[in-house]
Write a protein that holds these residues in place. Structure first.
Motif, PDB file in Angstrom:
ATOM      1  N   LYS A   1       0.453  -0.874  -0.237  1.00 19.93           N
ATOM      2  CA  LYS A   1      -0.183   0.125   0.154  1.00 19.93           C
ATOM      3  C   LYS A   1       0.988   1.144   0.051  1.00 19.93           C
ATOM      4  O   LYS A   1       1.722   1.163   1.096  1.00 19.93           O
ATOM      5  CB  LYS A   1      -1.132  -0.082   1.481  1.00 19.93           C
ATOM      6  CG  LYS A   1      -1.348   1.367   1.287  1.00 19.93           C
ATOM      7  CD  LYS A   1      -2.743   0.931   2.619  1.00 19.93           C
ATOM      8  CE  LYS A   1      -3.522   2.956   2.821  1.00 19.93           C
ATOM      9  NZ  LYS A   1      -3.955   2.162   4.089  1.00 19.93           N
ATOM     10  N   GLY A   2       0.711   1.861  -1.207  1.00 18.33           N
ATOM     11  CA  GLY A   2       1.215   3.884  -1.294  1.00 18.33           C
ATOM     12  C   GLY A   2       2.068   3.931  -1.897  1.00 18.33           C
ATOM     13  O   GLY A   2       2.584   4.688  -1.993  1.00 18.33           O
TER      14      GLY A   2
ATOM     15  N   ARG B   1       0.147   5.759  -5.488  1.00 22.05           N
ATOM     16  CA  ARG B   1      -0.732   5.609  -3.973  1.00 22.05           C
ATOM     17  C   ARG B   1      -1.086   4.524  -3.946  1.00 22.05           C
ATOM     18  O   ARG B   1      -2.712   5.304  -3.528  1.00 22.05           O
ATOM     19  CB  ARG B   1      -0.514   7.377  -3.502  1.00 22.05           C
ATOM     20  CG  ARG B   1       0.565   7.724  -3.259  1.00 22.05           C
ATOM     21  CD  ARG B   1      -0.196   9.845  -3.470  1.00 22.05           C
ATOM     22  NE  ARG B   1      -1.046   9.948  -3.790  1.00 22.05           N
ATOM     23  CZ  ARG B   1      -1.159  10.369  -4.502  1.00 22.05           C
ATOM     24  NH1 ARG B   1      -0.860  10.499  -5.705  1.00 22.05           N
ATOM     25  NH2 ARG B   1      -2.329  10.667  -5.258  1.00 22.05           N
ATOM     26  N   THR B   2      -1.193   3.786  -4.148  1.00 22.02           N
ATOM     27  CA  THR B   2      -1.838   2.073  -4.574  1.00 22.02           C
ATOM     28  C   THR B   2      -2.401   2.247  -2.926  1.00 22.02           C
ATOM     29  O   THR B   2      -1.628   2.371  -1.833  1.00 22.02           O
ATOM     30  CB  THR B   2      -1.366   1.043  -4.672  1.00 22.02           C
ATOM     31  OG1 THR B   2      -0.609   0.243  -4.361  1.00 22.02           O
ATOM     32  CG2 THR B   2      -0.936   0.785  -6.160  1.00 22.02           C
ATOM     33  N   GLN B   3      -4.492   1.572  -2.869  1.00 20.30           N
ATOM     34  CA  GLN B   3      -4.426   1.011  -1.978  1.00 20.30           C
ATOM     35  C   GLN B   3      -5.367   0.236  -2.009  1.00 20.30           C
ATOM     36  O   GLN B   3      -5.562  -0.678  -3.018  1.00 20.30           O
ATOM     37  CB  GLN B   3      -5.281   2.453  -1.900  1.00 20.30           C
ATOM     38  CG  GLN B   3      -5.225   3.924  -1.290  1.00 20.30           C
ATOM     39  CD  GLN B   3      -4.564   4.502  -0.688  1.00 20.30           C
ATOM     40  OE1 GLN B   3      -4.880   3.898   0.638  1.00 20.30           O
ATOM     41  NE2 GLN B   3      -3.874   4.642  -0.418  1.00 20.30           N
ATOM     42  N   GLN B   4      -5.317  -0.094  -0.789  1.00 23.38           N
ATOM     43  CA  GLN B   4      -5.978  -1.691  -0.489  1.00 23.38           C
ATOM     44  C   GLN B   4      -7.176  -2.062  -1.804  1.00 23.38           C
ATOM     45  O   GLN B   4      -7.269  -3.224  -2.434  1.00 23.38           O
ATOM     46  CB  GLN B   4      -6.506  -2.326   0.428  1.00 23.38           C
ATOM     47  CG  GLN B   4      -5.055  -2.500   1.096  1.00 23.38           C
ATOM     48  CD  GLN B   4      -5.418  -3.236   2.151  1.00 23.38           C
ATOM     49  OE1 GLN B   4      -6.551  -3.616   3.091  1.00 23.38           O
ATOM     50  NE2 GLN B   4      -4.789  -3.160   3.197  1.00 23.38           N
TER      51      GLN B   4
ATOM     52  N   ASP C   1      -7.520  -1.152  -4.631  1.00 20.19           N
ATOM     53  CA  ASP C   1      -7.173  -0.794  -6.308  1.00 20.19           C
ATOM     54  C   ASP C   1      -6.971  -2.340  -6.556  1.00 20.19           C
ATOM     55  O   ASP C   1      -6.224  -3.056  -7.433  1.00 20.19           O
ATOM     56  CB  ASP C   1      -6.028  -0.079  -5.976  1.00 20.19           C
ATOM     57  CG  ASP C   1      -6.149   1.020  -6.319  1.00 20.19           C
ATOM     58  OD1 ASP C   1      -4.824   1.870  -5.512  1.00 20.19           O
ATOM     59  OD2 ASP C   1      -7.272   1.875  -6.074  1.00 20.19           O
TER      60      ASP C   1
END
Lengths: 117, 110
Positions: A15-16, A81-84, A86
């Motif tokens: 994440k992130g 800034r990936t999130q769960q 995604d």
């Protein structure tokens, strides 16, 4: 190549982090599409490119998502800034230039399975 | 708004029985309708489209504008028909995005 090629086939990241997904369309296809396939949401349109026209970005879920298509061929989908949430399978498709009123069929790649830890 | 509804998430029939996968849509203009299929461990592929009016692998689908439906039918199901089926629509002018239904998982029992 014989079909739409996507890489990587699988991507696991924290994440992130930022991720880049690549799509190689069928040679000569002028239209390129990105879709997302996630549990509970089915297949959702993200963005598409048609020749030199401005891309249709109406399906991008947030400004963390962007895509570009260089030289009218290869496309890269970037998620910052990936999130769960995604986590999904990201599918790319391409189609030939339409000569009339009907759409040419879209040909899909195998997808990139993205997992956000 | 463009919308595609597949009311059945799961459908199970016996080999040799008729099968019908339902699809309803809403679209303000003149849509093009498609059925896509995804077999186990394979990529999503086009099965048929309404403008072609053809039968693929024994499947047919007729666009009913009055009922806004595009149901997929096959008179005698085969085990190899087991797959995930997606109904989709697009606008009819040039290359346009596909709007998909949620999909129906079809299982053909021996």
């Amino acid at each position: 190549g014989a079909g739409v090629s996507q890489s990587p086939s699988n991507k696991v990241t924290e994440k992130g982090k930022d991720v880049e997904l690549r799509c190689d369309p069928i040679s000569g296809h002028t239209a390129l599409y990105w879709y997302r396939q996630s549990l509970g949401q089915g297949l959702e349109f993200l963005i598409y490119f048609q020749g030199n026209s401005a891309p249709d970005k109406s399906g991008l879920p947030s400004d963390r998502f962007s895509a570009e298509r260089t030289g009218g061929s290869v496309s890269t989908l970037t998620i910052q800034r990936t999130q769960q949430e995604d986590s999904a399978v990201y599918l790319c498709a391409s189609s030939a230039k339409t000569g009339g009123r009907s759409n040419q069929p879209q040909h899909f790649g195998d997808g990139t399975r993205l997992s956000i830890l | 708004a463009q919308r595609v509804t597949q009311p059945e998430k799961l459908l199970s029939v016996f080999k040799g029985a008729p099968v019908e996968l339902k699809c309803n849509y809403s679209y303000s203009g003149s849509p093009e309708l498609f059925w896509y299929v995804q077999y186990s461990r394979q990529r999503l592929q086009l099965l048929l489209r309404h403008i072609s009016r053809e039968s693929i692998k024994g499947f047919t689908a007729d666009l009913n504008k009055g009922e806004t439906s595009f149901h997929l039918k096959k008179p005698f199901a085969q085990e190899e028909d087991s797959a995930m089926y997606y109904c989709a629509l697009s606008g009819s002018e040039g290359a346009q995005k596909l709007v998909f239904g949620q999909g129906t998982r079809l299982t053909i029992n021996p």
